[in-house]
Design a protein around this motif. Structure first.
Motif, PDB file in Angstrom:
ATOM      1  N   ILE A  62       1.066  -0.798  -0.139  1.00 61.64           N
ATOM      2  CA  ILE A  62      -0.091  -0.384  -0.213  1.00 61.64           C
ATOM      3  C   ILE A  62       0.834   1.315   0.336  1.00 61.64           C
ATOM      4  O   ILE A  62       1.058   2.468  -0.986  1.00 61.64           O
ATOM      5  CB  ILE A  62      -1.103  -0.261   1.444  1.00 61.64           C
ATOM      6  CG1 ILE A  62      -2.285  -1.202   0.976  1.00 61.64           C
ATOM      7  CG2 ILE A  62      -1.754   1.543   1.356  1.00 61.64           C
ATOM      8  CD1 ILE A  62      -3.301  -1.793   2.202  1.00 61.64           C
ATOM      9  N   SER A  63       2.181   0.909   1.049  1.00 61.65           N
ATOM     10  CA  SER A  63       3.272   2.204   0.906  1.00 61.65           C
ATOM     11  C   SER A  63       3.810   2.620  -0.497  1.00 61.65           C
ATOM     12  O   SER A  63       3.714   3.990  -0.872  1.00 61.65           O
ATOM     13  CB  SER A  63       4.201   1.960   1.975  1.00 61.65           C
ATOM     14  OG  SER A  63       3.543   1.531   2.981  1.00 61.65           O
ATOM     15  N   SER A  64       3.681   2.266  -1.448  1.00 66.22           N
ATOM     16  CA  SER A  64       4.021   1.821  -3.030  1.00 66.22           C
ATOM     17  C   SER A  64       3.469   3.280  -3.597  1.00 66.22           C
ATOM     18  O   SER A  64       3.438   3.857  -4.785  1.00 66.22           O
ATOM     19  CB  SER A  64       4.078   0.932  -4.049  1.00 66.22           C
ATOM     20  OG  SER A  64       5.020  -0.192  -2.891  1.00 66.22           O
ATOM     21  N   PHE A  65       1.754   3.071  -3.676  1.00 65.93           N
ATOM     22  CA  PHE A  65       0.961   3.994  -4.288  1.00 65.93           C
ATOM     23  C   PHE A  65       0.856   5.059  -3.581  1.00 65.93           C
ATOM     24  O   PHE A  65      -0.055   6.053  -4.091  1.00 65.93           O
ATOM     25  CB  PHE A  65      -0.603   3.244  -3.879  1.00 65.93           C
ATOM     26  CG  PHE A  65      -0.301   2.102  -5.045  1.00 65.93           C
ATOM     27  CD1 PHE A  65      -0.995   1.895  -5.996  1.00 65.93           C
ATOM     28  CD2 PHE A  65      -0.101   0.705  -4.094  1.00 65.93           C
ATOM     29  CE1 PHE A  65      -0.503   1.051  -7.231  1.00 65.93           C
ATOM     30  CE2 PHE A  65      -0.014  -0.614  -5.316  1.00 65.93           C
ATOM     31  CZ  PHE A  65       0.077   0.112  -6.171  1.00 65.93           C
ATOM     32  N   LYS A  66       1.983   5.512  -2.139  1.00 64.20           N
ATOM     33  CA  LYS A  66       1.774   6.707  -2.063  1.00 64.20           C
ATOM     34  C   LYS A  66       2.462   7.328  -2.588  1.00 64.20           C
ATOM     35  O   LYS A  66       4.091   7.479  -3.272  1.00 64.20           O
ATOM     36  CB  LYS A  66       1.418   6.479  -0.046  1.00 64.20           C
ATOM     37  CG  LYS A  66       0.810   6.230   0.082  1.00 64.20           C
ATOM     38  CD  LYS A  66       0.853   5.779   1.779  1.00 64.20           C
ATOM     39  CE  LYS A  66       0.080   5.209   2.430  1.00 64.20           C
ATOM     40  NZ  LYS A  66       0.057   5.047   4.292  1.00 64.20           N
ATOM     41  N   THR A  67       2.259   8.701  -0.971  1.00 67.54           N
ATOM     42  CA  THR A  67       4.038  10.397  -2.322  1.00 67.54           C
ATOM     43  C   THR A  67       4.223  10.357  -1.113  1.00 67.54           C
ATOM     44  O   THR A  67       4.134   9.745   0.274  1.00 67.54           O
ATOM     45  CB  THR A  67       2.930  10.821  -2.197  1.00 67.54           C
ATOM     46  OG1 THR A  67       2.709  11.881  -1.317  1.00 67.54           O
ATOM     47  CG2 THR A  67       2.450  11.112  -4.217  1.00 67.54           C
ATOM     48  N   ASP A  68       5.691  10.654  -0.883  1.00 69.62           N
ATOM     49  CA  ASP A  68       7.011  11.157   0.356  1.00 69.62           C
ATOM     50  C   ASP A  68       5.741  11.442   1.599  1.00 69.62           C
ATOM     51  O   ASP A  68       5.777  11.225   2.430  1.00 69.62           O
ATOM     52  CB  ASP A  68       7.924  11.070  -0.255  1.00 69.62           C
ATOM     53  CG  ASP A  68       8.864  11.189  -0.823  1.00 69.62           C
ATOM     54  OD1 ASP A  68       9.229   9.870  -0.245  1.00 69.62           O
ATOM     55  OD2 ASP A  68       9.499  10.943  -1.253  1.00 69.62           O
ATOM     56  N   ALA A  69       5.104  12.211   0.628  1.00 71.46           N
ATOM     57  CA  ALA A  69       4.310  13.606   1.798  1.00 71.46           C
ATOM     58  C   ALA A  69       3.066  12.744   2.353  1.00 71.46           C
ATOM     59  O   ALA A  69       2.675  12.566   3.958  1.00 71.46           O
ATOM     60  CB  ALA A  69       3.717  14.781   1.085  1.00 71.46           C
ATOM     61  N   GLN A  70       2.621  11.869   1.823  1.00 68.00           N
ATOM     62  CA  GLN A  70       1.423  11.312   2.437  1.00 68.00           C
ATOM     63  C   GLN A  70       2.069  10.115   3.072  1.00 68.00           C
ATOM     64  O   GLN A  70       1.196   9.667   4.415  1.00 68.00           O
ATOM     65  CB  GLN A  70       1.167  10.082   1.197  1.00 68.00           C
ATOM     66  CG  GLN A  70      -0.094  11.025   0.413  1.00 68.00           C
ATOM     67  CD  GLN A  70      -1.099  10.502  -0.363  1.00 68.00           C
ATOM     68  OE1 GLN A  70      -0.948   9.810  -0.617  1.00 68.00           O
ATOM     69  NE2 GLN A  70      -1.137  10.944  -1.392  1.00 68.00           N
TER      70      GLN A  70
END
Length: 311
Positions: A62-70
């Motif tokens: 799931i973290s692969s689909f986030k941005t650094d800010a998220q």
């Protein structure tokens, strides 16, 4: 003429006692109660273990689909944009080359490990000769030998053979370090195979080589699949050996990093400009093939382990 008297149970007295309960019935009831408690405890432990394994994997994907800010704002929140572009970005940043190098090494190392290991285990399990047990214990001792103790002499040995930072050098080392476990596992499996089939093949005129490849190897298929999966997982996740042996020796020597090295290299290349989604995507790419392999052959792995244990 008076009516006949009917026999009535006494009132106010204790109820008549039923048939006595045997001690075996009491013990059976106690065993059933203990079995229920043990069953609940074991299932609860397995459920907790599954959560400890599955939840980190899901969080990684799931973290692969986030941005650094998220990721910095809410590490456990859901991504706002489900985009697969991060995987192509990770692939182009070097994960593709590292993936290819790993596949090239394993395509040769795993089959050769299975071939040499099963041949050695077959001879040690089915033929009696002087020094048989000594050779077997020699292989078993190799499984207990820590890899860290041999890194320095191994490095100089591979260097003397001019195989540093080469596929063939890493393949030979992988085979050598995977043979002890393979021989140990397959030795127990070959000893459980029926001797009558082996003797029938010899009486029919089959050579020892033909008996091994056409008779004994097909019968040992569950064990071969099981130990093959273990070797694939172990060699795919190997880090210390490629770190020592797969380093460029000069400026013109190309990088042949495998996945475990490449993920560390990808993290170091980012420096202060961190791109955590790319790193998470790279770990996911490295993880998915092994999950697919295990889930595809889990029944064969369980069958091989069960056969080797029960027989």
């Amino acid at each position: 003429m008076s009516a006949p008297l009917k026999e009535t149970a006494p009132t106010g007295g204790p109820a008549p006692a039923g048939p006595p309960v045997s001690k075996s019935a009491v013990r059976a009831g106690e065993r059933r109660g203990e079995g229920v408690i043990l069953n609940v405890f074991s299932h609860g432990f397995l459920a907790l273990w599954a959560l400890l394994i599955v939840l980190p994997l899901l969080w990684l994907v799931i973290s692969s689909f986030k941005t650094d800010a998220q990721i910095g704002g809410s590490a456990f929140g859901w991504p706002q944009n489900w985009s697969f572009g991060v995987f192509s970005r990770a692939w182009n940043k070097g994960i593709g080359d590292y993936f290819l190098n790993t596949v090239i090494v394993l395509v040769f190392s795993v089959p050769l490990t299975m071939l040499f290991g099963s041949m050695a285990a077959y001879v040690l399990a089915r033929y009696q000769f002087w020094g048989n047990r000594l050779l077997y214990y020699f292989f078993v001792a190799g499984a207990m030998f820590p890899v860290f103790l041999a890194l320095v002499p191994l490095f100089f040995m591979v260097k003397r053979l001019d195989m540093l930072n080469t596929y063939q050098g890493l393949i030979l080392v992988y085979i050598a370090y995977s043979l002890p476990f393979t021989v140990f596992f397959m030795h127990a499996f070959f000893r459980t195979l029926p001797t009558a089939v082996f003797e029938a093949a010899i009486l029919d005129g089959a050579s020892h080589t033909r008996t091994f490849f056409q008779v004994m190897m097909p019968m040992a298929k569950p064990g071969l699949i099981s130990v093959g999966i273990f070797n694939t997982l172990g060699q795919w996740n190997q880090f210390i050996l490629p770190t020592v042996l797969m380093q460029p020796q000069s400026g013109s020597d190309p990088e042949r990093y495998v996945l475990t090295q490449g993920l560390i290299q990808l993290q170091q290349q980012q420096g202060y400009a961190s791109d955590l989604p790319v790193l998470f995507a790279g770990v996911t790419i490295a993880m998915i093939p092994m999950l697919v392999v295990y889930l595809s052959f889990q029944r064969q792995v369980q069958a091989g382990l069960t056969s080797a244990t029960l027989k």
